[in-house]
Design an enzyme around this catalytic site. Structure first.
Site, short mmCIF file in Angstrom:
data_model
loop_
_atom_site.label_atom_id
_atom_site.label_comp_id
_atom_site.label_asym_id
_atom_site.label_seq_id
_atom_site.Cartn_x
_atom_site.Cartn_y
_atom_site.Cartn_z
N THR A 162 -0.76 -4.60 15.60
CA THR A 162 -2.18 -4.26 15.74
C THR A 162 -3.05 -5.32 15.06
O THR A 162 -2.56 -6.25 14.45
CB THR A 162 -2.46 -2.88 15.11
OG1 THR A 162 -1.99 -2.90 13.76
CG2 THR A 162 -1.80 -1.78 15.90
N LEU A 203 2.16 -2.66 11.21
CA LEU A 203 0.93 -1.91 10.91
C LEU A 203 -0.08 -2.85 10.27
O LEU A 203 -0.09 -2.98 9.05
CB LEU A 203 1.25 -0.78 9.91
CG LEU A 203 2.61 -0.08 10.04
CD1 LEU A 203 2.88 0.79 8.82
CD2 LEU A 203 2.62 0.77 11.29
N ASP A 204 -0.88 -3.50 11.07
CA ASP A 204 -1.78 -4.49 10.47
C ASP A 204 -3.25 -4.09 10.64
O ASP A 204 -3.63 -3.51 11.65
CB ASP A 204 -1.54 -5.87 11.11
CG ASP A 204 -2.10 -6.98 10.23
OD1 ASP A 204 -2.33 -6.75 9.02
OD2 ASP A 204 -2.33 -8.09 10.76
N GLY A 205 -4.04 -4.42 9.61
CA GLY A 205 -5.49 -4.21 9.71
C GLY A 205 -6.03 -3.08 8.86
O GLY A 205 -7.20 -2.71 9.00
#
Ligand code: FPP
Ligand code: MG
Length: 268
Positions: A217, A42-44
């Site tokens: 992501t 879960l990036d950003g």
């Protein structure tokens, strides 16, 4: 007032229609080959928050809501196991304020998972908090253990919430456990095999099937110490440019179609 009276039911109708359309699409997709295990990095969240002029913590909160939404999408599609990188051991190096806010969020959401009618109860999902749990503050660990105990008998799906986790820590722990078992059984001459390590990984202990798809992501193409062992066989790596809170069905469905295309090509 009159406008509100007209718009409220219209909004409700629009939502209901899109839920029905979404369910129909997921049911259609699930008629084909479906991955057993999907994992998300879960990036950003923070870049998303900045892009919307929101506080960083609200980016994480929106990230959590999206995690719940994507978990539901996967379960409706009949994916058996979903893993999410919620907090890396490295994330403890972030500012104390951000770490504290993430821990507050984790505690609050884990306790919500324990409530009647939660997504875990609704879909029969077993929650497993995967990682070095003794690094968590006591209140978060207690909430994690409560949610795990309450959902331990659920058998429709597994949700691995990885926190605080790194793959190297998971592998080191697995090797240590193998050695300890050899010592206890006085079988020091026996070699530790890849299968032994595999069987002692935290995800394996949780009953996770092999990892079919790993999605990251936010346009970053790194694995950041996540499921390194698990993704070294037949896993399809997928990278999306969307920030995690904005990653949705329109991004996920092409990934599933790609998986199905490869599965059909292999079978023919
Ligand atoms: C990565 O985005 C995200 C995180 C480090 C935290 C992810 C956590 C959640 C979505 C909620 C977790 C839920 C529970 C129950 C703990 P980033 O902070 O690296 O953002 P950036 O890449 O834009 O800097
Ligand atoms: Mg990041």
């Amino acid at each position: 007032m009159l406008l509100q009276l007209i718009l409220t039911p219209l909004g409700w109708l629009k939502n209901s229609v899109s839920v029905v359309a979404e369910d129909a699409l997921l049911a259609t997709l699930s008629a084909g080959p479906i991955p057993q295990h999907v994992a998300f990095i879960l990036d950003g969240n923070r870049r998303y928050a900045r892009s919307k002029d929101k506080q960083v913590n609200l980016g994480h909160t929106d990230g959590f809501y999206n995690l719940k939404k994507m978990l539901e999408v996967c379960i409706k599609m009949k994916v058996r196991c979903v893993s999410a990188y919620a907090f890396s051991i490295e994330n403890f190096k972030r500012s104390p304020g951000e770490v504290e806010a993430l821990m507050d969020l984790a505690e609050q959401k884990l306790l919500e998972f324990c409530e009647q009618g939660s997504i875990l109860e609704q879909y029969g999902i077993k929650l497993v908090v995967v990682g070095h749990k003794d690094m968590l503050p006591e209140r978060v660990r207690a909430a994690a253990e409560k949610a795990e105990a309450l959902t331990a008998h659920h058998d429709r799906a597994i949700f691995n919430l990885c926190m605080p986790y790194t793959s190297r820590d998971e592998m080191t722990t697995a090797v240590q456990t193998c050695i300890q078992e050899c010592l206890v059984n006085e079988s020091m001459d026996s070699k530790i095999s890849a299968e032994d390590i595999d069987a002692h990984l935290m995800t394996s202990l949780a009953g996770s099937p092999p990892l079919d798809i790993l999605i990251r992501t936010s346009g970053v193409k790194r694995l950041s110490d996540y499921l390194l062992w698990q993704c070294s066989e037949d896993t399809q790596l997928q990278f999306s440019n969307k920030y995690w809170p904005e990653f949705g069905m329109l991004d996920f469905v092409p990934i599933i179609l790609d998986y199905q295309r490869k599965a059909w090509a292999q079978a023919s």
